[in-house]
Design a protein around this motif. Structure first.
Motif, PDB file in Angstrom:
ATOM      1  N   LEU A  69       0.811  -1.141   0.122  1.00  0.00           N
ATOM      2  CA  LEU A  69       0.047   0.089  -0.005  1.00  0.00           C
ATOM      3  C   LEU A  69       0.818   1.150  -0.041  1.00  0.00           C
ATOM      4  CD1 LEU A  69      -2.932   0.377   0.117  1.00  0.00           C
ATOM      5  CD2 LEU A  69      -2.964   0.759   2.558  1.00  0.00           C
ATOM      6  N   GLY A  70       0.464   2.237  -0.910  1.00  0.00           N
ATOM      7  CA  GLY A  70       1.316   3.267  -0.860  1.00  0.00           C
ATOM      8  C   GLY A  70       1.487   4.320   0.048  1.00  0.00           C
ATOM      9  N   THR A  71       0.343   4.406   0.892  1.00  0.00           N
ATOM     10  CA  THR A  71       0.288   5.347   2.173  1.00  0.00           C
ATOM     11  C   THR A  71      -0.353   4.545   3.183  1.00  0.00           C
ATOM     12  OG1 THR A  71      -1.864   6.004   1.404  1.00  0.00           O
ATOM     13  CG2 THR A  71      -0.053   7.234   0.611  1.00  0.00           C
ATOM     14  N   SER A  72      -0.004   5.150   4.307  1.00  0.00           N
ATOM     15  CA  SER A  72      -0.671   4.505   5.645  1.00  0.00           C
ATOM     16  C   SER A  72      -1.239   5.610   6.358  1.00  0.00           C
ATOM     17  CB  SER A  72       0.664   4.261   6.527  1.00  0.00           C
ATOM     18  OG  SER A  72       1.257   5.530   6.842  1.00  0.00           O
ATOM     19  N   HIS A  73      -2.392   5.066   7.087  1.00  0.00           N
ATOM     20  CA  HIS A  73      -3.471   5.960   7.985  1.00  0.00           C
ATOM     21  C   HIS A  73      -4.116   6.898   6.853  1.00  0.00           C
ATOM     22  CE1 HIS A  73      -0.695   4.479  10.853  1.00  0.00           C
ATOM     23  NE2 HIS A  73       0.379   5.200  10.650  1.00  0.00           N
ATOM     24  N   THR A  74      -4.593   6.302   5.896  1.00  0.00           N
ATOM     25  CA  THR A  74      -5.086   7.068   4.677  1.00  0.00           C
ATOM     26  C   THR A  74      -6.434   7.531   5.111  1.00  0.00           C
ATOM     27  OG1 THR A  74      -4.092   5.330   3.395  1.00  0.00           O
ATOM     28  CG2 THR A  74      -5.520   6.796   2.293  1.00  0.00           C
ATOM     29  N   GLU A  78       2.212  -2.363  15.718  1.00  0.00           N
ATOM     30  CA  GLU A  78       2.848  -1.359  15.472  1.00  0.00           C
ATOM     31  C   GLU A  78       2.933  -1.186  13.981  1.00  0.00           C
ATOM     32  OE1 GLU A  78       6.230  -0.672  17.534  1.00  0.00           O
ATOM     33  OE2 GLU A  78       5.494  -0.677  19.412  1.00  0.00           O
ATOM     34  N   ALA A  79       2.559  -0.173  13.212  1.00  0.00           N
ATOM     35  CA  ALA A  79       2.690   0.030  11.746  1.00  0.00           C
ATOM     36  C   ALA A  79       4.056   0.248  11.408  1.00  0.00           C
ATOM     37  CB  ALA A  79       1.670   1.068  11.222  1.00  0.00           C
ATOM     38  N   THR A  80       4.881  -0.629  10.998  1.00  0.00           N
ATOM     39  CA  THR A  80       6.158  -0.116  10.820  1.00  0.00           C
ATOM     40  C   THR A  80       6.568   0.097   9.248  1.00  0.00           C
ATOM     41  OG1 THR A  80       6.352  -2.694  10.481  1.00  0.00           O
ATOM     42  CG2 THR A  80       7.121  -1.572  12.637  1.00  0.00           C
ATOM     43  N   SER A  81       5.463  -0.185   8.521  1.00  0.00           N
ATOM     44  CA  SER A  81       5.749   0.104   7.140  1.00  0.00           C
ATOM     45  C   SER A  81       4.386   0.727   6.482  1.00  0.00           C
ATOM     46  CB  SER A  81       6.077  -1.304   6.076  1.00  0.00           C
ATOM     47  OG  SER A  81       5.172  -2.164   6.587  1.00  0.00           O
ATOM     48  N   GLU A  82       4.658   1.029   5.020  1.00  0.00           N
ATOM     49  CA  GLU A  82       3.582   1.846   4.335  1.00  0.00           C
ATOM     50  C   GLU A  82       2.397   0.811   4.142  1.00  0.00           C
ATOM     51  OE1 GLU A  82       3.299   4.663   2.799  1.00  0.00           O
ATOM     52  OE2 GLU A  82       5.096   5.594   2.838  1.00  0.00           O
ATOM     53  N   GLY A  83       1.300   1.318   4.203  1.00  0.00           N
ATOM     54  CA  GLY A  83       0.155   0.323   3.720  1.00  0.00           C
ATOM     55  C   GLY A  83      -0.614  -0.078   5.098  1.00  0.00           C
ATOM     56  N   SER A  84       0.242  -0.169   6.090  1.00  0.00           N
ATOM     57  CA  SER A  84      -0.272  -0.990   7.487  1.00  0.00           C
ATOM     58  C   SER A  84      -0.751   0.283   8.487  1.00  0.00           C
ATOM     59  CB  SER A  84       0.520  -1.806   8.150  1.00  0.00           C
ATOM     60  OG  SER A  84       1.768  -1.091   8.416  1.00  0.00           O
ATOM     61  N   ILE A  85      -1.488  -0.066   9.371  1.00  0.00           N
ATOM     62  CA  ILE A  85      -2.038   0.868  10.252  1.00  0.00           C
ATOM     63  C   ILE A  85      -1.814   0.285  11.740  1.00  0.00           C
ATOM     64  CG2 ILE A  85      -3.487   2.228   8.721  1.00  0.00           C
ATOM     65  CD1 ILE A  85      -5.684   0.746  10.304  1.00  0.00           C
ATOM     66  N   PRO A  86      -1.363   1.376  12.927  1.00  0.00           N
ATOM     67  CA  PRO A  86      -1.429   0.638  13.983  1.00  0.00           C
ATOM     68  C   PRO A  86      -2.761   0.270  14.606  1.00  0.00           C
ATOM     69  CG  PRO A  86      -1.107   2.946  14.125  1.00  0.00           C
ATOM     70  CD  PRO A  86      -1.135   2.490  12.855  1.00  0.00           C
ATOM     71  N   MET A  87      -2.682  -0.498  15.737  1.00  0.00           N
ATOM     72  CA  MET A  87      -3.932  -0.816  16.336  1.00  0.00           C
ATOM     73  C   MET A  87      -3.521  -0.983  17.813  1.00  0.00           C
ATOM     74  SD  MET A  87      -5.142  -4.557  14.812  1.00  0.00           S
ATOM     75  CE  MET A  87      -4.330  -5.884  14.837  1.00  0.00           C
ATOM     76  N   THR A  90      -5.233  -8.225   6.412  1.00  0.00           N
ATOM     77  CA  THR A  90      -6.720  -7.778   5.937  1.00  0.00           C
ATOM     78  C   THR A  90      -6.855  -6.381   5.962  1.00  0.00           C
ATOM     79  OG1 THR A  90      -7.485  -9.658   7.215  1.00  0.00           O
ATOM     80  CG2 THR A  90      -9.330  -7.856   7.199  1.00  0.00           C
ATOM     81  N   ARG A  91      -7.413  -5.545   5.223  1.00  0.00           N
ATOM     82  CA  ARG A  91      -7.958  -4.290   5.111  1.00  0.00           C
ATOM     83  C   ARG A  91      -8.820  -3.929   5.998  1.00  0.00           C
ATOM     84  NH1 ARG A  91      -8.868  -1.511  -0.744  1.00  0.00           N
ATOM     85  NH2 ARG A  91      -8.654   0.801   0.002  1.00  0.00           N
ATOM     86  N   VAL A  92      -8.541  -3.099   6.915  1.00  0.00           N
ATOM     87  CA  VAL A  92      -9.474  -2.410   7.817  1.00  0.00           C
ATOM     88  C   VAL A  92      -9.649  -1.060   7.718  1.00  0.00           C
ATOM     89  CG1 VAL A  92      -9.157  -4.244   9.495  1.00  0.00           C
ATOM     90  CG2 VAL A  92      -7.741  -2.414   9.650  1.00  0.00           C
ATOM     91  N   ARG A  93     -10.646  -0.345   8.593  1.00  0.00           N
ATOM     92  CA  ARG A  93     -10.767   1.116   8.703  1.00  0.00           C
ATOM     93  C   ARG A  93     -11.340   1.530  10.077  1.00  0.00           C
ATOM     94  NH1 ARG A  93     -15.829   2.472   5.360  1.00  0.00           N
ATOM     95  NH2 ARG A  93     -14.371   2.363   3.659  1.00  0.00           N
ATOM     96  N   GLY A 134      -6.025   0.832   6.263  1.00  0.00           N
ATOM     97  CA  GLY A 134      -4.946   0.350   6.114  1.00  0.00           C
ATOM     98  C   GLY A 134      -5.042  -1.371   6.279  1.00  0.00           C
ATOM     99  N   PHE A 135      -3.828  -1.976   6.345  1.00  0.00           N
ATOM    100  CA  PHE A 135      -3.858  -3.482   6.571  1.00  0.00           C
ATOM    101  C   PHE A 135      -3.247  -3.802   7.684  1.00  0.00           C
ATOM    102  CE2 PHE A 135      -4.225  -3.048   1.931  1.00  0.00           C
ATOM    103  CZ  PHE A 135      -4.715  -3.680   1.511  1.00  0.00           C
ATOM    104  N   VAL A 136      -3.754  -4.736   8.407  1.00  0.00           N
ATOM    105  CA  VAL A 136      -3.185  -5.346   9.749  1.00  0.00           C
ATOM    106  C   VAL A 136      -3.316  -6.752   9.419  1.00  0.00           C
ATOM    107  CG1 VAL A 136      -4.328  -3.585  10.879  1.00  0.00           C
ATOM    108  CG2 VAL A 136      -5.625  -5.454  10.640  1.00  0.00           C
ATOM    109  N   PRO A 137      -2.331  -7.570  10.262  1.00  0.00           N
ATOM    110  CA  PRO A 137      -2.063  -8.937  10.290  1.00  0.00           C
ATOM    111  C   PRO A 137      -3.664  -9.450  10.401  1.00  0.00           C
ATOM    112  CG  PRO A 137      -0.208  -7.950  11.434  1.00  0.00           C
ATOM    113  CD  PRO A 137      -1.192  -6.828  11.194  1.00  0.00           C
ATOM    114  N   THR A 138      -3.718 -10.513   9.829  1.00  0.00           N
ATOM    115  CA  THR A 138      -4.980 -11.229  10.094  1.00  0.00           C
ATOM    116  C   THR A 138      -4.881 -12.030  11.279  1.00  0.00           C
ATOM    117  OG1 THR A 138      -5.120 -11.537   7.729  1.00  0.00           O
ATOM    118  CG2 THR A 138      -6.914 -13.038   9.003  1.00  0.00           C
TER     119      THR A 138
END
Length: 619
Positions: free
Chosen positions: A502-507, A548-557, A575-578, A589-593
């Motif tokens: 994913l090109g951006t995080s926390h979109t 913790e979101a350590t790279s692009e495309g993922s979001i922290p939770m 998994t893609r969440v909002r 962004g994406f988080v581990p399933t």
């Protein structure tokens, strides 16, 4: 015992016997050749067997078990055993086969010469016997003629009617015949004496010498077969100690297997670091809605599979190259075995071990590269002190290259040490898949947000009907593509990551408060020519442990946080969440399933969408 004396009259039998003996020698030589072929084939098949059962590269991780190591040692010993069979085959070829061939050729030549000499002697004796027979016949004829001449002379002498001259003629004939008889007699006696002498010489001296040579030849053949049999046994006995050592090695390899140690290594490999699940709380159905009950039931079933996804066996799962085939940089953050660079897709315990192993590997490489650099520096100093030994500039390029490698290794070491430090900060006991279940208060689900506060949530996303109209997958692809191309910026953007593509995080999506500010930044004409709506959620999920979101495309939770699912796992573990982000609108962004627990309603919605897409393809 001598053949020449005892078997003076067995020329033909001795000829047949010696021929059979040489044929038997050739037969033994063929036996050794066949055995040699079997030894060679046996060795070759052992080599092929060892090669076929050598551990494959994908099985290298299993070599730490004592049973696998013992099997590798057994294969090594079997390879050595094959080498000894090759030594046996080679020794039989050099020491036995060649000697048998040479001896057989020599014996055939000597036998042929002996038989030729015996034949010549027999021919000479036969010729002499023939001469004696002819002399005897001449003597017998001359004697009869002389007897007739004497009888004729006596009759003529008694006959008074014959003249004196006629009587004299008969007398002369008688005298002549008597002389011829005497000459024939002398010739016969002479031939008889010569024949007897030759016959005595033949049977007492010359023919026994030939038979004795045949006897020596046959004894030489017999002695050779004895030496060949003993030699073949010695060849086998020479390799027997080494074969015994190979057998001892196999026994030692078998005895080295330790089932307890292997069991401990299985624990070390697959231990996730999670704690066992706690007791399942009682859910009072009268105090919660129907969807919440379904969500809880689905979460109980799903949690049984989370530990498996978090262990090393998850490496077998196929990684998605790019979501919607637009995130081409996804592969850059994966290691050779398909894992992430920071091993964040592994459970805490396995992640620590992987990071520690990676750090040890980098430290070893740094040590080696440092030693190489120091050697180059010493060489440069020597060249500068004595230019006749070499040009210092030739070492300069290698020295610069070594410095660059060393600097890169140190950067990687520092990076992985940072990963390890972060991994050590995550307590294992709090990461249990069952330890973070939703608690229900008065029929409402309580979820913990990033600010640490709790909030009652009635799963409004689950109450939406199945056909309420979430965006199709093609619309989702267009939306994500525009987000990646920079049409949707946020305050927490970072560089492109290969982790999820994913090109951006926390979109922030259009339509939120932050989205209006973004419209002014990127230009209303370029971005909002077509209206883009937010993706309809498929359901909800809850964070089992913090991420913790350590790279692009993922979001922290945060642990216990509730999110909306807008795209299910496509097989790559993400998994893609909002989530609602207050003044900034929506974060997506994406988080581990394996870090979340999805509702059953979400699963049902995703399956319905997949079914609709299949129907569209069929139509």
């Amino acid at each position: 015992m001598s053949w020449g004396i005892e078997l003076w009259d067995q020329y033909e039998n001795l000829s047949i016997h010696t021929n059979k003996g040489i044929e038997f020698l050739d037969k033994y030589g063929n036996f050794i050749r066949d055995r040699l072929a079997i030894e060679s084939e046996y060795a070759a098949k052992l080599r092929r067997l060892v090669k076929n059962y050598q551990p494959k590269k994908k099985e290298e991780e299993d070599n730490e078990f004592s049973s696998w190591q013992a099997f590798r040692n057994v294969l090594k010993e079997i390879g050595d055993l094959a080498g000894q069979r090759e030594v046996v085959a080679e020794s039989l070829q050099l020491q036995i086969i060649q000697a048998v061939t040479l001896l057989s050729k020599t014996l055939r030549e000597e036998r042929k010469k002996c038989l030729n000499d015996g034949t010549t002697l027999q021919q000479n004796l036969n010729y002499q016997l023939g001469a004696l027979e002819r002399a005897k016949r001449n003597y017998e004829k001359a004697y009869r003629d002389s007897e007739k001449a004497i009888e004729s002379y006596k009759k003529a002498d008694m006959d008074f009617n014959l003249s004196r001259a006629e009587v004299e003629r008969h007398k002369n004939v008688m005298t002549q015949k008597i002389q011829q008889s005497d000459d024939a007699k002398n010739e016969y006696a002479n031939q008889l004496q010569k024949t007897n002498n030759l016959q005595q010489q033949h049977y007492n001296v010359m023919l026994p010498a030939v038979f004795n040579r045949l006897q020596e030849l046959d004894e030489k053949r017999t002695r050779g077969i004895r030496e060949f049999i003993v030699g073949a046994a010695k060849v086998e006995s020479e390799v027997a100690p080494i074969i015994a050592i190979c057998m001892q090695g196999i026994v030692k390899a078998g005895e080295s297997i330790n089932e307890k140690e292997d069991s401990f290594k299985v624990i070390e490999r697959y231990q996730s670091g999670f704690t066992p699940p706690i007791d399942i709380p009682f859910e009072d159905l009268s105090k919660q809605d129907h969807d919440t009950s379904q969500d809880s039931h689905y979460s109980n079933m799903q949690s049984n599979h989370l530990t498996m996804k978090g262990t090393m066996s998850a490496n077998k799962l196929k990684k998605r190259v790019g979501i919607f085939n637009i995130f081409g940089s996804n592969k850059n953050s994966l290691t050779a075995d398909g894992q992430k660079e920071d091993f964040s897709d592994l459970p805490p315990n396995q992640r620590r071990k992987k990071l520690q192993a990676k750090i040890a590997e980098l430290q070893q490489k740094i040590s080696q590269e440092t030693a190489a650099r120091d050697g180059l520096m010493k060489m440069k100093v020597v060249y500068e002190a004595n230019s006749s030994l070499g040009n210092p500039m030739t070492v300069e390029g290698q020295l610069n290259e070594s410095e660059h490698k060393l600097e890169k290794l140190k950067i990687d070491l520092k990076k992985y040490q940072g990963y390890l430090e972060k991994a050590n900060q995550v307590p294992m006991a709090n990461n249990s898949p069952q330890a973070n279940r939703n608690t229900f208060q008065n029929g409402h689900r309580t979820s913990r947000h990033s600010n640490g506060s709790t909030e009652d949530n009635n799963d409004e996303g689950d109450d939406q009907p199945d056909d309420a109209g979430s965006l199709s997958r093609s619309d989702s692809e267009d939306n994500v593509a525009q987000i990646q191309n920079g049409h949707n910026n946020n305050n927490n953007g970072s560089s492109a990551s290969p982790e999820s593509g994913l090109g951006t995080s926390h979109t922030s999506l259009p339509g939120s408060g932050q989205g209006s500010a973004n419209e002014n930044a990127i230009g209303e004409d370029a971005y909002f020519e077509t209206e883009i709506e937010a993706l309809q959620p498929l359901g909800t999920c809850r964070a089992l442990y913090p991420f913790e979101a350590t790279s692009e495309g993922s979001i922290p939770m945060n642990e216990g946080e509730e999110l909306q699912v807008i795209e299910i796992d496509q097989g790559d573990g993400w998994t893609r969440v909002r989530r609602m982000n207050g003044s900034n609108g929506w974060d997506e962004g994406f988080v581990p399933t394996s870090y979340i627990e999805s509702s059953r309603h979400c699963k049902k919605r995703s399956l319905l969408q997949s079914f609709k897409k299949q129907l569209q393809v069929v139509n």
